[in-house]
Write an enzyme that holds these catalytic residues in place. Structure first.
Site, PDB file in Angstrom:
ATOM      1  N   LYS A  24       0.907  -0.606   0.302  1.00  0.00           N
ATOM      2  CA  LYS A  24      -0.026  -0.173  -0.024  1.00  0.00           C
ATOM      3  C   LYS A  24       1.082   0.884  -0.149  1.00  0.00           C
ATOM      4  O   LYS A  24       1.740   1.749   1.470  1.00  0.00           O
ATOM      5  CB  LYS A  24      -0.506   0.183   1.273  1.00  0.00           C
ATOM      6  CG  LYS A  24      -1.075   1.450   1.601  1.00  0.00           C
ATOM      7  CD  LYS A  24      -2.712   1.270   2.315  1.00  0.00           C
ATOM      8  CE  LYS A  24      -3.483   2.381   3.137  1.00  0.00           C
ATOM      9  NZ  LYS A  24      -4.167   2.662   4.329  1.00  0.00           N
TER      10      LYS A  24
ATOM     11  N   ASP B 273      -2.645  10.338   3.990  1.00  0.00           N
ATOM     12  CA  ASP B 273      -4.068   9.592   3.984  1.00  0.00           C
ATOM     13  C   ASP B 273      -4.705  10.627   5.122  1.00  0.00           C
ATOM     14  O   ASP B 273      -4.575  10.670   5.804  1.00  0.00           O
ATOM     15  CB  ASP B 273      -4.055   8.783   4.499  1.00  0.00           C
ATOM     16  CG  ASP B 273      -5.744   7.870   5.144  1.00  0.00           C
ATOM     17  OD1 ASP B 273      -6.379   8.578   4.442  1.00  0.00           O
ATOM     18  OD2 ASP B 273      -5.490   6.862   5.077  1.00  0.00           O
TER      19      ASP B 273
ATOM     20  N   LYS C 207     -10.247  12.900   8.719  1.00  0.00           N
ATOM     21  CA  LYS C 207      -9.416  12.219   9.751  1.00  0.00           C
ATOM     22  C   LYS C 207      -9.372  13.468  10.540  1.00  0.00           C
ATOM     23  O   LYS C 207      -9.704  14.539  10.050  1.00  0.00           O
ATOM     24  CB  LYS C 207      -8.076  11.877   9.327  1.00  0.00           C
ATOM     25  CG  LYS C 207      -7.796  10.506   8.862  1.00  0.00           C
ATOM     26  CD  LYS C 207      -6.787  10.119   8.855  1.00  0.00           C
ATOM     27  CE  LYS C 207      -6.705   8.283   8.127  1.00  0.00           C
ATOM     28  NZ  LYS C 207      -6.974   7.355   9.237  1.00  0.00           N
TER      29      LYS C 207
ATOM     30  N   ASP D 170       2.227   5.537   6.290  1.00  0.00           N
ATOM     31  CA  ASP D 170       0.892   5.608   5.203  1.00  0.00           C
ATOM     32  C   ASP D 170       0.803   4.877   3.904  1.00  0.00           C
ATOM     33  O   ASP D 170       0.433   3.728   3.613  1.00  0.00           O
ATOM     34  CB  ASP D 170      -0.890   6.031   4.772  1.00  0.00           C
ATOM     35  CG  ASP D 170      -1.764   5.439   5.350  1.00  0.00           C
ATOM     36  OD1 ASP D 170      -1.996   4.348   5.577  1.00  0.00           O
ATOM     37  OD2 ASP D 170      -2.616   5.534   4.337  1.00  0.00           O
TER      38      ASP D 170
ATOM     39  N   ASP E 154     -12.235   7.433   3.734  1.00  0.00           N
ATOM     40  CA  ASP E 154     -10.847   7.359   4.746  1.00  0.00           C
ATOM     41  C   ASP E 154     -11.097   5.531   4.809  1.00  0.00           C
ATOM     42  O   ASP E 154      -9.931   4.857   5.167  1.00  0.00           O
ATOM     43  CB  ASP E 154     -10.850   7.357   6.299  1.00  0.00           C
ATOM     44  CG  ASP E 154      -9.985   7.526   7.019  1.00  0.00           C
ATOM     45  OD1 ASP E 154      -8.905   7.261   5.762  1.00  0.00           O
ATOM     46  OD2 ASP E 154      -9.974   7.778   8.109  1.00  0.00           O
TER      47      ASP E 154
ATOM     48  N   GLU F 273      -9.914   3.959   2.469  1.00  0.00           N
ATOM     49  CA  GLU F 273      -9.102   4.165   0.854  1.00  0.00           C
ATOM     50  C   GLU F 273      -8.281   2.902   0.727  1.00  0.00           C
ATOM     51  O   GLU F 273      -7.740   2.357  -1.106  1.00  0.00           O
ATOM     52  CB  GLU F 273      -8.255   5.294   0.697  1.00  0.00           C
ATOM     53  CG  GLU F 273      -6.584   5.733   1.302  1.00  0.00           C
ATOM     54  CD  GLU F 273      -6.507   5.653   2.384  1.00  0.00           C
ATOM     55  OE1 GLU F 273      -7.700   5.489   2.729  1.00  0.00           O
ATOM     56  OE2 GLU F 273      -5.546   5.417   3.576  1.00  0.00           O
TER      57      GLU F 273
ATOM     58  N   ARG G 270      -8.086  -0.180   1.156  1.00  0.00           N
ATOM     59  CA  ARG G 270      -8.071  -1.488   0.192  1.00  0.00           C
ATOM     60  C   ARG G 270      -8.477  -1.417  -0.613  1.00  0.00           C
ATOM     61  O   ARG G 270      -9.271  -1.829  -2.419  1.00  0.00           O
ATOM     62  CB  ARG G 270      -9.389  -1.791   1.053  1.00  0.00           C
ATOM     63  CG  ARG G 270     -10.887  -1.015   0.981  1.00  0.00           C
ATOM     64  CD  ARG G 270     -11.448  -1.564   2.401  1.00  0.00           C
ATOM     65  NE  ARG G 270     -11.263  -1.071   3.762  1.00  0.00           N
ATOM     66  CZ  ARG G 270     -11.852  -0.945   4.949  1.00  0.00           C
ATOM     67  NH1 ARG G 270     -12.856  -1.700   4.783  1.00  0.00           N
ATOM     68  NH2 ARG G 270     -10.838  -0.574   6.391  1.00  0.00           N
TER      69      ARG G 270
HETATM   70  N1  BES Z   1      -4.239   4.327   7.019  1.00  0.00           N
HETATM   71  C1  BES Z   1      -5.330   4.090   7.734  1.00  0.00           C
HETATM   72  C2  BES Z   1      -5.446   3.004   8.947  1.00  0.00           C
HETATM   73  C3  BES Z   1      -4.186   3.265  10.050  1.00  0.00           C
HETATM   74  C4  BES Z   1      -4.795   4.497  11.042  1.00  0.00           C
HETATM   75  C5  BES Z   1      -3.388   3.004  10.378  1.00  0.00           C
HETATM   76  C6  BES Z   1      -4.618   4.892  12.241  1.00  0.00           C
HETATM   77  C7  BES Z   1      -2.554   3.197  11.460  1.00  0.00           C
HETATM   78  C8  BES Z   1      -2.988   4.519  12.461  1.00  0.00           C
HETATM   79  C9  BES Z   1      -6.727   3.537   6.913  1.00  0.00           C
HETATM   80  O1  BES Z   1      -7.061   3.835   5.156  1.00  0.00           O
HETATM   81  C10 BES Z   1      -8.042   4.027   7.537  1.00  0.00           C
HETATM   82  O2  BES Z   1      -8.271   5.377   7.304  1.00  0.00           O
HETATM   83  N2  BES Z   1      -8.787   3.403   7.862  1.00  0.00           N
HETATM   84  C11 BES Z   1     -10.200   3.350   8.726  1.00  0.00           C
HETATM   85  C12 BES Z   1     -10.684   2.506   7.908  1.00  0.00           C
HETATM   86  C13 BES Z   1     -11.815   2.639   7.786  1.00  0.00           C
HETATM   87  C14 BES Z   1     -12.611   3.852   7.485  1.00  0.00           C
HETATM   88  C15 BES Z   1     -13.468   1.669   7.827  1.00  0.00           C
HETATM   89  C16 BES Z   1      -9.727   2.991   9.789  1.00  0.00           C
HETATM   90  O3  BES Z   1      -9.045   2.442  10.113  1.00  0.00           O
HETATM   91  O4  BES Z   1     -10.327   3.879  10.805  1.00  0.00           O
HETATM   92 ZN    ZN Z   2      -4.698   4.313   5.037  1.00  0.00          ZN
HETATM   93 MN    MN Z   3      -7.724   6.143   5.515  1.00  0.00          MN
END
Ligand code: BES
Ligand code: ZN
Ligand code: MN
Length: 501
Positions: free
Chosen positions: A252, A257, A264, A275, A334, A336, A338
């Site tokens: 990835k 992000d 966020k 990220d 968010d 993104e 996947r």
């Molecule tokens: N890059 C983030 C995941 C992440 C968050 C990694 C905090 C490390 C610390 C990912 O893109 C994301 O935002 N995931 C969301 C998914 C949700 C919207 C279903 C998450 O984990 O909050």
């Molecule tokens: Zn992310």
């Molecule tokens: Mn995200």
């Protein structure tokens, strides 16, 4: 940093010209006559080295020893985990401008190849300094580290593997640590091109036009809110015959992000520069492959873009069409990672891979589940899951398998597309993996969620270089496996599965 491996008896270690000796002290000190033995025995007798692994005693100009600084560090039973800890602590303590030539003396402990590899890695980890955008940073003082062991020949393989891992980890750390304005998708592609100049590695970079022609509508959707053009990076390492099925690593590469329109919160948002940790680990693994040169073919795929809010950005409820043909309802912009990985997984099929492993800072939920100790591991293939888990244990770069029951996919149902990109909050790391699995149904696929392990926050904020050690170990193990075994085993387990039905 330059590493060297030498057969060094305790007596020779006492004579060794260096700015400092880091002497690993086992629980059971072997008998001997050298000044080093005398010093250690005295310290133990006087109770100045009491305590567990990493307990240390700093000595200055001790009698009969050439190096001016001698740091004694307890190494317990001197297994790989203990050595990692003890060497890390010792090297951190020896960080000083005057210490440029260091000898790590392992002659008093019984060290095997895995232990030496751990020591080499720990030494690099503890002395790493990020300097690229910090001109005031003191660069790493250590220039030359000699590992002194009782029999260099017996542990040389561990030394070589250790050096390769270090090259990979440092490459990954460098790129993951760079701020997002210094590590754009285009700059990541430049880093990949730089790797393409190493022996055995070729790099190809696709831009927006080629990605559109491939039909990667899901990946393009994430990129459309950013002024930075996307890049799709393809790396190839050829260490085996052309016809040999490769292992494909998918990283990835979200260089920042923000969450997009599903923005966020501000707190710690800066950490979303990490990220692209999955992408960095793929780049780092290729740097390591160029050093270790295993007899194996490996492909690296990195979809890379920013996730930004913008007038052109995707909106919650938008439906996009992935390269696989499946449509996706983007309920949360968010989620993104996947969305870019699914198209890369579809692309991976063209390599007819023996295994596909994606590596992603995918979910905050994985951080809640496993913290910063173990990465999340997902695979429907027991053999692949086991191979990755074992590589993790062997390299000290741990992971833990989480389930993929189909019932976890319930929440991904959509009234407006074939699949939604998020389910509820419950089991978030698993539902993310279930989403990815839809795009890898025909593949021997595994997924590593490194959201908790790719970087550290707080005062020690910085990339860890994980899971480069795990990935390299897995690839070295794959290369060492007799040809045909992979296929035979897969057939046998398929048979066993159908028999059990
Ligand atoms: N890059 C983030 C995941 C992440 C968050 C990694 C905090 C490390 C610390 C990912 O893109 C994301 O935002 N995931 C969301 C998914 C949700 C919207 C279903 C998450 O984990 O909050
Ligand atoms: Zn992310
Ligand atoms: Mn995200």
């Amino acid at each position: 940093m330059n590493f060297d491996l030498k057969t060094l008896s305790p007596a020779q270690a006492a004579e060794f010209p260096a700015d400092a000796l880091l002497v690993l002290v086992p629980d059971a000190l072997p008998k001997g006559q050298s000044p080093l033995h005398a010093l250690v025995a005295r310290a133990l007798k006087d109770d100045d080295l009491e305590g567990g692994v990493s307990k240390s005693l700093a000595c200055y100009r001790p009698e009969g020893i050439k190096a001016p600084r001698v740091l004694l560090v307890r190494a317990g039973t001197a297994d790989a985990a203990a050595l990692r800890k003890a060497v890390g602590a010792g090297v951190a303590q020896l960080k000083a401008p005057g210490v440029t030539r260091l000898a790590v003396v392992l002659s008093l402990v019984a060290v095997d190849a895995d232990g030496l590899r751990a020591a080499v890695q720990a030494c690099a980890d503890a002395s790493y300094v990020y300097t690229t955008t910090k001109p005031s940073a003191k660069p790493r003082a250590l220039a030359k580290v000699t590992f002194g062991v009782s029999d260099a020949g017996a542990v040389r393989s561990g030394f070589q593997a250790g050096k390769a891992v270090v090259a990979g980890v440092e490459f990954a750390k460098e790129w993951a640590n760079r701020p997002a304005n210094h590590a754009t998708p285009s700059r990541l592609a430049d880093a990949a091109r730089q790797l393409g100049r190493l022996p055995g590695i070729k790099t190809e970079v696709l831009g927006p036009r080629e990605v559109e022609a491939l039909g990667m509508g899901s990946f393009m959707a994430v990129a459309q809110g950013s002024a930075e053009p996307l890049r799709f990076i393809v790396l190839r390492y050829q260490g085996a015959g052309k016809a040999d099925a490769p292992v494909v690593l998918v990283g990835k590469g979200i260089t920042f992000d923000t969450g997009g329109i599903s923005l966020k919160p501000a707190a710690e948002m800066d950490e979303m520069k990490f990220d692209m940790g999955g992408a960095a680990s793929v780049l780092g693994t290729f740097a390591a492959l160029a050093e270790a040169k295993p007899a194996l073919n490996v492909v690296g795929l990195i979809p890379s873009c920013e996730n930004m809010p913008d007038g052109r950005a995707i909106k919650p409820g938008d439906v996009v069409k992935s390269m696989s043909g499946q449509t996706i309802e983007i309920l949360n912009t968010d989620a993104e990672g996947r969305l870019i990985l699914c198209d890369a997984l579809t692309y991976a099929a063209r390599f007819k891979p023996r295994a596909v492993v994606d590596i992603a800072t995918l979910t905050g939920a994985c951080v809640i589940a496993l913290g910063a100790v173990r990465s999340g591991l997902f695979s429907a293939r027991d053999e692949l899951a086991q191979a990755l888990a074992e590589a993790g244990e062997q390299s000290g770069d741990l992971c833990w398998r989480l389930p993929l029951d189909d019932d976890y996919a319930e929440g991904l149902k959509s009234n407006f597309a074939d699949v939604a990109n998020v389910a509820g909050r419950a089991g978030g790391a698993i539902t993310a993996a279930k989403f990815l699995q839809r795009f890898a149904t025909e593949l021997p696929w595994a997924h590593l969620d490194i959201a908790g392990t790719a970087w550290r926050g707080g005062a020690a904020k910085g990339a860890t270089g994980r899971p480069v050690p795990l990935l390299l170990q897995y690839l070295l193990n794959e290369a060492a496996r007799p040809a045909g075994q992979a296929k035979a085993k897969a057939k046998a387990s398929a048979k066993a599965r159908s028999a059990s039905r």
